[in-house]
Design a protein around this motif. Sequence first.
Motif, mmCIF file in Angstrom:
data_model
loop_
_atom_site.group_PDB
_atom_site.id
_atom_site.type_symbol
_atom_site.label_atom_id
_atom_site.label_comp_id
_atom_site.label_asym_id
_atom_site.label_seq_id
_atom_site.Cartn_x
_atom_site.Cartn_y
_atom_site.Cartn_z
ATOM 1 N N LYS A 72 59.163 18.139 -39.139
ATOM 2 C CA LYS A 72 60.188 19.182 -39.004
ATOM 3 C C LYS A 72 60.950 19.103 -37.683
ATOM 4 N N ASN A 73 60.467 18.305 -36.756
ATOM 5 C CA ASN A 73 61.118 18.055 -35.460
ATOM 6 C C ASN A 73 61.611 19.339 -34.781
ATOM 7 N N ILE A 74 60.710 20.268 -34.573
ATOM 8 C CA ILE A 74 61.046 21.482 -33.836
ATOM 9 C C ILE A 74 61.459 21.161 -32.397
ATOM 10 N N PRO A 75 60.910 20.108 -31.748
ATOM 11 C CA PRO A 75 61.397 19.765 -30.404
ATOM 12 C C PRO A 75 62.914 19.536 -30.357
ATOM 13 N N ASN A 76 63.464 18.981 -31.432
ATOM 14 C CA ASN A 76 64.911 18.779 -31.508
ATOM 15 C C ASN A 76 65.634 20.118 -31.467
ATOM 16 N N ILE A 113 56.803 32.560 -34.075
ATOM 17 C CA ILE A 113 56.249 33.826 -34.557
ATOM 18 C C ILE A 113 55.167 33.652 -35.624
ATOM 19 N N GLY A 114 54.824 32.395 -35.955
ATOM 20 C CA GLY A 114 53.740 32.158 -36.904
ATOM 21 C C GLY A 114 54.153 32.330 -38.355
ATOM 22 N N PHE A 115 53.173 32.175 -39.235
ATOM 23 C CA PHE A 115 53.400 32.308 -40.678
ATOM 24 C C PHE A 115 53.708 33.757 -41.040
ATOM 25 N N LYS A 116 54.703 33.956 -41.877
ATOM 26 C CA LYS A 116 55.084 35.293 -42.321
ATOM 27 C C LYS A 116 55.061 35.357 -43.843
ATOM 28 N N ARG A 117 54.225 36.239 -44.353
ATOM 29 C CA ARG A 117 54.112 36.376 -45.806
ATOM 30 C C ARG A 117 55.433 36.851 -46.418
ATOM 31 N N ASP A 118 56.128 37.743 -45.728
ATOM 32 C CA ASP A 118 57.413 38.242 -46.231
ATOM 33 C C ASP A 118 58.569 37.466 -45.599
ATOM 34 N N ILE A 119 58.510 36.152 -45.733
ATOM 35 C CA ILE A 119 59.489 35.289 -45.062
ATOM 36 C C ILE A 119 60.918 35.611 -45.479
ATOM 37 N N GLN A 120 61.114 36.110 -46.708
ATOM 38 C CA GLN A 120 62.465 36.438 -47.147
ATOM 39 C C GLN A 120 63.115 37.501 -46.261
ATOM 40 N N ASN A 121 62.313 38.425 -45.755
ATOM 41 C CA ASN A 121 62.860 39.461 -44.879
ATOM 42 C C ASN A 121 63.284 38.882 -43.529
ATOM 43 N N TYR A 122 62.536 37.914 -43.052
ATOM 44 C CA TYR A 122 62.890 37.278 -41.777
ATOM 45 C C TYR A 122 64.154 36.435 -41.934
ATOM 46 N N ILE A 123 64.213 35.641 -43.022
ATOM 47 C CA ILE A 123 65.408 34.820 -43.234
ATOM 48 C C ILE A 123 66.641 35.713 -43.367
ATOM 49 N N LYS A 124 66.493 36.823 -44.092
ATOM 50 C CA LYS A 124 67.625 37.744 -44.258
ATOM 51 C C LYS A 124 68.047 38.360 -42.926
ATOM 52 N N ALA A 125 67.104 38.446 -41.986
ATOM 53 C CA ALA A 125 67.420 38.993 -40.661
ATOM 54 C C ALA A 125 68.131 37.976 -39.770
ATOM 55 N N PHE A 126 68.078 36.686 -40.146
ATOM 56 C CA PHE A 126 68.750 35.660 -39.349
ATOM 57 C C PHE A 126 70.271 35.780 -39.503
ATOM 58 N N ASP A 127 70.973 35.396 -38.453
ATOM 59 C CA ASP A 127 72.430 35.228 -38.543
ATOM 60 C C ASP A 127 72.778 33.796 -38.930
ATOM 61 N N LEU A 128 71.855 32.894 -38.664
ATOM 62 C CA LEU A 128 72.080 31.479 -38.928
ATOM 63 C C LEU A 128 70.729 30.812 -39.171
ATOM 64 N N PHE A 129 70.663 29.973 -40.204
ATOM 65 C CA PHE A 129 69.435 29.245 -40.530
ATOM 66 C C PHE A 129 69.634 27.773 -40.189
ATOM 67 N N VAL A 130 68.672 27.197 -39.467
ATOM 68 C CA VAL A 130 68.771 25.796 -39.030
ATOM 69 C C VAL A 130 67.516 25.040 -39.438
ATOM 70 N N LEU A 131 67.701 23.844 -39.991
ATOM 71 C CA LEU A 131 66.575 22.964 -40.287
ATOM 72 C C LEU A 131 66.828 21.637 -39.579
ATOM 73 N N ALA A 132 65.972 21.302 -38.610
ATOM 74 C CA ALA A 132 66.209 20.147 -37.734
ATOM 75 C C ALA A 132 65.316 18.958 -38.080
ATOM 76 N N SER A 133 64.920 18.823 -39.323
ATOM 77 C CA SER A 133 63.914 17.845 -39.746
ATOM 78 C C SER A 133 64.322 16.395 -39.549
ATOM 79 N N ASP A 134 63.312 15.540 -39.385
ATOM 80 C CA ASP A 134 63.503 14.088 -39.434
ATOM 81 C C ASP A 134 63.353 13.577 -40.858
ATOM 82 N N ASN A 135 62.438 14.197 -41.608
ATOM 83 C CA ASN A 135 62.209 13.840 -43.012
ATOM 84 C C ASN A 135 62.208 15.114 -43.832
ATOM 85 N N GLU A 136 62.851 15.058 -44.985
ATOM 86 C CA GLU A 136 62.902 16.247 -45.836
ATOM 87 C C GLU A 136 63.126 15.793 -47.266
ATOM 88 N N GLY A 137 62.019 15.662 -48.026
ATOM 89 C CA GLY A 137 62.168 15.257 -49.421
ATOM 90 C C GLY A 137 63.100 16.194 -50.149
#
Length: 355
Positions: free
Chosen positions: A188-192, A237-261
């Motif tokens: 997932k290359n979070i360092p990036n 912030i760790g694993f969130k069971r209600d991840i949909q609520n967190y994503i909805k709270a974002f203004d922008l979603f970013v995925l910085a992966s090196d590999n992503e099937g």
Amino acid sequence: MRILHVDTEKGFRGGEQQLLWLVEGLIKNGIDSAVATVKDELYNRCRKKGIKTVRLTGNQLTDWLRLAKEGKNYDIIHAHTAKALNISALAKKINKKPLIYTRRVDYKPKNNIFTKFKYRLSDVVVCVSEAVKDTLVGFVDSKKLRVIYSITDPKLEDSVDLKRVEKIRNSYKGKFIVGTAAALTKQKNIPNLIEAASMVLKQAKDVVFIVAGEGNLKEQLEKQIKSLSIEDRFFLIGFKRDIQNYIKAFDLFVLASDNEGFSGAILNAMILKIPVIVTDAGGAREIVEDNKSGFIVRKRDSKQLADAILKLYREPNLRDRFVDNAYKIVKEKFSVKKMVESYIIVYNELMEVKK
């Protein structure tokens, strides 16, 4: 028709969610399905939903013997992880059942005897994107390969708790939230993302970054965040069971992966109407159309990633355009119904060959 799904992973990531949606859809279509897994989050969710489970131990020898015996009670064995394929392929020698494997990663398989053995014993290999399929061309008989896209839950929008979303946003004091939902793993290359964040935060004082997920790199990432002096604006912030609520709270979603099937997290953000930025990693390119439904940036290019974040931060009209286009794409191409129907076709093909 009776299907035994096998998943050996602990925790609950995208692949486990895809499996759960598939099994629920199959049961609704009258197809008897059970899940063989270790006693962890997937096991617990299956039990809660009334889905039949076969408990695995995590010991490959013990689990191989269990599948060899239990598999005789099913028509098809469906492995959903690489380790699940290991034990399912070995068990096939005893239970004699057709074997299907869903591959979710976009890097080439190991070129060794056992890997060749287990792919040879697989009757069908389903790839979750064309990018994943490309990694298997020449390694697996092309007649065995199918592409069935992963999907997002159409009910995800309805499951959002707006009061919870507001509470999450308020906890960050009205800041512009750049977030992601990703395991803290090398892939997932979070360092990036952290490097990009350090650049963004020098120019945008009202931005914070959030990473929802767990993984073995947490300590390393915390050190990197501290070394850049952004620990007050970059949060793991760790694993969130209600991840949909967190994503909805974002203004922008970013995925910085090196590999992503293929990324269900991208689809989740799109259906929740959050603008997305992704790297040109594997199946991500098959979800997002650059400059139409989001931005696609080069892998491992933190400067380009930072520039894309700043552009969307500064241009709300562009964010709105991306959101509108992305939402339409998800609704048309990536539905549970379409995925379930596609798998049923494959299962029926295997049943016909079995006859």
